[in-house]
Write a protein that holds these residues in place. Structure first.
Motif, short mmCIF file in Angstrom:
data_model
loop_
_atom_site.label_atom_id
_atom_site.label_comp_id
_atom_site.label_asym_id
_atom_site.label_seq_id
_atom_site.Cartn_x
_atom_site.Cartn_y
_atom_site.Cartn_z
N LEU A 190 0.78 -1.33 -0.12
CA LEU A 190 0.09 -0.06 0.07
C LEU A 190 0.68 1.47 -0.17
O LEU A 190 0.77 2.27 -0.80
N LEU B 298 2.78 1.97 -3.41
CA LEU B 298 1.90 2.43 -4.43
C LEU B 298 1.81 4.01 -4.19
O LEU B 298 1.65 4.63 -5.14
N ARG B 299 1.34 4.04 -3.09
CA ARG B 299 1.15 5.63 -2.72
C ARG B 299 2.27 6.65 -3.04
O ARG B 299 2.29 7.67 -3.55
N TYR C 158 -0.01 6.46 -6.96
CA TYR C 158 -1.08 6.03 -7.47
C TYR C 158 -2.28 5.58 -6.08
O TYR C 158 -1.81 5.79 -5.01
N LYS C 159 -3.42 5.38 -6.23
CA LYS C 159 -4.35 5.14 -5.23
C LYS C 159 -4.13 3.67 -4.81
O LYS C 159 -3.65 2.92 -5.69
N ALA C 160 -4.35 3.61 -3.51
CA ALA C 160 -4.04 2.20 -3.00
C ALA C 160 -4.99 2.19 -1.69
O ALA C 160 -4.81 2.81 -0.79
N THR D 30 -6.00 -0.68 -6.39
CA THR D 30 -5.17 0.38 -6.93
C THR D 30 -5.65 0.80 -8.43
O THR D 30 -6.38 -0.05 -9.04
N ASP D 31 -5.22 2.10 -8.61
CA ASP D 31 -5.50 2.51 -9.96
C ASP D 31 -4.26 2.21 -10.95
O ASP D 31 -4.25 2.61 -12.02
N VAL E 89 -2.91 -8.00 -5.86
CA VAL E 89 -3.39 -6.66 -6.23
C VAL E 89 -4.09 -6.38 -7.52
O VAL E 89 -3.66 -7.21 -8.43
N THR F 179 -6.13 -4.15 -10.07
CA THR F 179 -6.40 -2.54 -10.69
C THR F 179 -7.96 -2.40 -10.68
O THR F 179 -8.66 -3.72 -10.88
#
Length: 422
Positions: free
Chosen positions: A37, A40-41, A45-47, A70-71, A106, A108
Motif C-alpha cells: 500500500l 503504491l502511494r 497511485y491510489k491504494a 489500485t489505479d 493486487v 486494478t
C-alpha cells in the motif's frame, strides 16, 4: 437495473468514515500488505485495502488474507515490485510474493463494460469486458455484495463506502450490489457464496436475493465442476456446511450443485456433526465429506439388502460414489478412502465378535472408520451402544506379536586349495 444508478439503498455520494469513527488500526493489517500500500502511494497511485479484509476488521474478526485495490495497471505494479508475478488470462492480477510464503493480491480498479466497449469481433478478445480499468466507485459497483465493497484508504486511514455496505454491516444483512437476478446470471456461483456468507457471519439474507436464488438456481449447473468442488470444500473448512446445505436445499439450489442430489435429515445432521468436529480443531478431508454425503443413502440400501459379503458391500459403495466423483473429477484414491469409510461403518454396525474381527481392527482404515462412525452416532445415524461395545473390544483384543525374521545361516566358505595340491 443499471448497477451504477443510485437507489434508496445506495448513496449518490460515497460515505467516508474518518479514522476517529471506526476501529481499524494499521496494527491489525498484515505487514506485507502495508508495504504494498505504501509503495503504491509513494509512486502517486491510489491504494486501498479492499474486500473481505476490511469487512472482517470492522466486524472484529481476523481476516484470512488482505487484498489491495489500485489505479495502477498490472504492468505498472510489476515495475514497482521485483517480486511481482502477473497471473490470469481472463482477469489480470498482480501477485506479490514475500518470504515465508506470504502473497498479496493486487487488482486494478475495473468498470462494467458498455456496448461501446464491445469489439467488432469479440472472438479475437473474448475477455475484453474483464479488463476495462475504471475508478474506485466503478470498481465498487462491480463487486458482489455490499459488505465486500468497502475500501480502507491508506492515505488518511478512512473507510470509503460507495454502495451502502456500512449500513448493511450495522444491520447484519447480506445484500447484492445491483439487481440480484442480473448479478446471479453473470456468475451463478454467487448464489452459493451468498448462503456461505450468511452462515459464516450470522447475517440475514436480503429478501430480493433470496427470491433471486430461488428463480435462478438452475443456472449454477453451468458453473465449472472444479470451481463448485472447491466452493463446497470451503463450506466445510469454514464449519458452515450443514447450515448452507440445508438452505441450499430449501431454495432448490442443491440439486443443481450436485446433480440430482437430495440431502436427507440424517445427512444434514451428520454435516453439522462434522462442522462441530472441525470447529474443535480436527481437519476435514474430502474423503470424509464424500462418505458423509452418501452414508444415509448407503445405509438404507444395505438395510434392505440384508447381510452381504464384504466384497459386495465394497462394490456397492464404489458404485454409489462413482457418479459424484466423475462429475467433480475426484481422484480414485479419494473415492477409495470414502468407500472404505462406508464399508468400515457397515462392519461396525454388524457388531464385534464376528469372524475376522481381529484382522479388521488391525486394518489401517479401522481408526478412521471408528471416528466416522462416532460422528454418525452423534447425528443419530449409528448405534451408540455398538460404538461403546467396539471400544470395549479393543481393550480385550490381543495384539498380534511381531513376527521374528528367521535367522539366516551363513554358508561356510570352502578353503582355498594350496598351490602344492594343484
Amino acid at each position: 437495473m443499471d448497477t451504477e444508478q443510485p437507489t434508496a439503498e445506495i448513496p449518490t455520494e460515497p460515505v467516508i468514515l474518518p479514522r476517529a469513527e471506526h476501529t481499524i488500526s494499521r496494527k491489525q493489517i498484515d505487514e506485507n500488505s502495508l508495504k504494498v500500500l505504501y509503495r503504491l502511494r509513494r509512486h502517486g497511485y491510489k491504494a486501498y485495502l479492499v474486500g473481505g479484509g476490511v469487512r472482517d476488521l470492522l466486524l472484529g474478526r481476523t481476516p484470512k488474507d488482505f487484498d489491495v485495490g489500485t489505479d495502477a495497471t498490472p504492468n505498472q505494479v510489476k515495475k514497482l515490485f521485483r517480486n511481482c508475478f502477473l497471473v490470469g488470462r481472463r482477469f489480470r492480477l498482480a501477485h506479490i510474493r514475500f518470504a515465508g510464503g506470504s502473497l498479496i493480491e493486487v487488482a486494478t480498479f475495473r468498470r462494467q463494460a458498455t456496448e461501446e466497449d464491445r469489439p467488432e469481433d469479440p472472438s479475437l478478445n473474448p475477455f475484453y469486458a474483464e479488463n476495462l480499468f475504471g475508478t474506485p466507485r466503478q470498481d465498487a459497483f462491480r463487486r458482489d455484495f455490499t459488505i465486500n465493497a468497502l475500501f480502507y484508504d491508506i492515505e488518511d486511514f478512512s473507510i470509503i463506502d460507495h454502495v451502502g455496505g456500512l449500513r448493511d454491516l450495522r444491520d447484519q444483512r447480506l445484500r447484492v450490489i445491483g439487481d440480484p437476478l442480473v448479478r446471479f446470471a453473470e456468475d451463478p456461483v454467487r448464489m452459493l457464496r451468498a448462503l456461505e456468507f450468511v452462515a459464516r457471519l450470522g447475517f440475514s439474507l436480503d429478501e430480493t436475493a433470496r427470491e433471486a436464488i430461488y428463480l435462478r438456481s438452475a443456472l449454477i449447473a453451468e458453473a465449472a465442476p472444479a470451481r463448485l468442488r472447491e466452493e463446497l470444500m470451503e463450506l466445510f473448512r469454514h464449519k458452515v456446511a450443514g447450515h448452507v446445505f440445508a438452505n441450499a436445499q430449501g431454495l432448490g439450489l442443491l440439486e443443481y450443485i450436485i446433480p440430482g442430489y437430495q440431502a436427507g435429515p440424517g445427512t444434514l445432521a451428520l454435516l453439522d456433526a462434522i462442522d462441530r468436529r472441525t470447529a474443535a480443531g480436527q481437519p476435514v478431508t474430502e474423503s470424509l465429506v464424500l462418505a458423509a454425503l452418501y452414508y444415509e443413502i448407503f445405509s438404507a440400501g444395505l438395510v434392505a439388502a440384508g447381510d452381504l459379503p464384504i466384497g459386495e458391500v465394497l462394490g456397492r459403495a464404489a458404485k454409489l460414489l462413482i457418479p459424484h466423483c466423475l462429475h467433480f473429477h475426484i481422484a480414485s484414491g479419494i473415492r477409495h478412502q470414502a468407500a472404505e469409510l462406508l464399508v468400515g461403518c457397515y462392519r461396525l454396525q454388524r457388531g464385534p465378535g464376528r469372524r475376522g474381527q481381529q484382522r479388521f481392527v488391525r486394518h489401517p482404515s479401522f481408526a478412521a472408520a471408528l471416528a466416522f462412525y462416532q460422528l454418525c452416532c452423534e447425528a443419530g445415524q449409528g448405534d451408540v451402544e455398538l460404538l461403546s461395545a467396539w471400544r470395549q473390544s479393543l481393550t480385550e483384543t490381543p495384539k498380534e506379536a511381531p513376527r521374528k525374521r528367521p535367522r539366516r545361516r551363513r554358508r561356510r566358505r570352502k578353503p582355498a586349495s594350496s598351490p602344492s595340491q594343484s
